[in-house]
Write a protein that holds these residues in place. Structure first.
Motif, PDB file in Angstrom:
ATOM      1  N   UNK A   3       0.829  -1.206   0.000  1.00  0.00           N
ATOM      2  CA  UNK A   3       0.000   0.000   0.000  1.00  0.00           C
ATOM      3  C   UNK A   3       0.869   1.264   0.000  1.00  0.00           C
ATOM      4  N   UNK A   4       1.970   1.241   0.773  1.00  0.00           N
ATOM      5  CA  UNK A   4       2.867   2.396   0.802  1.00  0.00           C
ATOM      6  C   UNK A   4       3.459   2.654  -0.574  1.00  0.00           C
ATOM      7  N   UNK A   5       3.864   1.586  -1.256  1.00  0.00           N
ATOM      8  CA  UNK A   5       4.451   1.731  -2.590  1.00  0.00           C
ATOM      9  C   UNK A   5       3.398   2.247  -3.572  1.00  0.00           C
ATOM     10  N   UNK A   6       2.170   1.758  -3.434  1.00  0.00           N
ATOM     11  CA  UNK A   6       1.074   2.223  -4.286  1.00  0.00           C
ATOM     12  C   UNK A   6       0.845   3.715  -4.096  1.00  0.00           C
ATOM     13  N   UNK A  44      12.303   6.095  -2.834  1.00  0.00           N
ATOM     14  CA  UNK A  44      11.593   5.578  -1.664  1.00  0.00           C
ATOM     15  C   UNK A  44      10.729   4.372  -2.020  1.00  0.00           C
ATOM     16  N   UNK A  45      10.077   4.453  -3.178  1.00  0.00           N
ATOM     17  CA  UNK A  45       9.176   3.377  -3.603  1.00  0.00           C
ATOM     18  C   UNK A  45       9.932   2.237  -4.274  1.00  0.00           C
ATOM     19  N   UNK A  46      11.232   2.430  -4.492  1.00  0.00           N
ATOM     20  CA  UNK A  46      12.067   1.444  -5.176  1.00  0.00           C
ATOM     21  C   UNK A  46      11.516   1.104  -6.552  1.00  0.00           C
ATOM     22  N   UNK A  47      11.185   2.176  -7.295  1.00  0.00           N
ATOM     23  CA  UNK A  47      10.711   2.042  -8.674  1.00  0.00           C
ATOM     24  C   UNK A  47      11.553   2.959  -9.545  1.00  0.00           C
ATOM     25  N   UNK A  48      11.484   2.743 -10.856  1.00  0.00           N
ATOM     26  CA  UNK A  48      12.175   3.585 -11.820  1.00  0.00           C
ATOM     27  C   UNK A  48      11.148   4.301 -12.677  1.00  0.00           C
ATOM     28  N   UNK A  49      11.489   5.507 -13.092  1.00  0.00           N
ATOM     29  CA  UNK A  49      10.623   6.282 -13.974  1.00  0.00           C
ATOM     30  C   UNK A  49      11.310   6.344 -15.324  1.00  0.00           C
ATOM     31  N   UNK A  51      10.515   7.418 -19.197  1.00  0.00           N
ATOM     32  CA  UNK A  51       9.575   8.021 -20.144  1.00  0.00           C
ATOM     33  C   UNK A  51       8.223   8.331 -19.549  1.00  0.00           C
ATOM     34  N   UNK A  52       8.217   8.715 -18.255  1.00  0.00           N
ATOM     35  CA  UNK A  52       6.951   9.043 -17.599  1.00  0.00           C
ATOM     36  C   UNK A  52       6.180   7.843 -17.112  1.00  0.00           C
ATOM     37  N   UNK A  53       6.744   6.650 -17.290  1.00  0.00           N
ATOM     38  CA  UNK A  53       6.076   5.430 -16.827  1.00  0.00           C
ATOM     39  C   UNK A  53       6.870   4.860 -15.656  1.00  0.00           C
ATOM     40  N   UNK A  54       6.154   4.250 -14.724  1.00  0.00           N
ATOM     41  CA  UNK A  54       6.787   3.694 -13.539  1.00  0.00           C
ATOM     42  C   UNK A  54       7.004   2.206 -13.728  1.00  0.00           C
ATOM     43  N   UNK A  55       8.229   1.759 -13.454  1.00  0.00           N
ATOM     44  CA  UNK A  55       8.571   0.343 -13.563  1.00  0.00           C
ATOM     45  C   UNK A  55       9.262  -0.090 -12.294  1.00  0.00           C
ATOM     46  N   UNK A  56       9.078  -1.340 -11.901  1.00  0.00           N
ATOM     47  CA  UNK A  56       9.747  -1.861 -10.726  1.00  0.00           C
ATOM     48  C   UNK A  56      11.253  -1.805 -10.926  1.00  0.00           C
ATOM     49  N   UNK A  57      11.950  -1.419  -9.877  1.00  0.00           N
ATOM     50  CA  UNK A  57      13.420  -1.308  -9.970  1.00  0.00           C
ATOM     51  C   UNK A  57      14.061  -2.682  -9.889  1.00  0.00           C
TER      52      UNK A  57
END
Length: 57
Positions: A3-6, A44-49, A51-57
């Protein structure tokens, strides 16, 4: 996804929308701050951005 990552991803999406609307000189300065905030939230969310899209790191 936790939920925090969301929640962080939702904030990243909102900030991306704000960033796309900033286009004046003063807004460019604000855009830098928004972009930095997005990068920090992505870390913080351990994701990558990409091209404006979020992907898991």
């Amino acid at each position: 996804m936790s939920r925090d990552k969301e929640t962080l991803c939702e904030w990243i999406d909102r900030l991306e929308q704000i960033l796309s609307q900033l286009d004046s000189i003063d807004a460019n300065i604000a855009a830098i701050h928004v972009d930095i905030a997005i990068l920090e939230l992505c870390q913080l969310a351990e994701v990558e951005r990409i091209g404006g899209k979020i992907k898991a790191a």
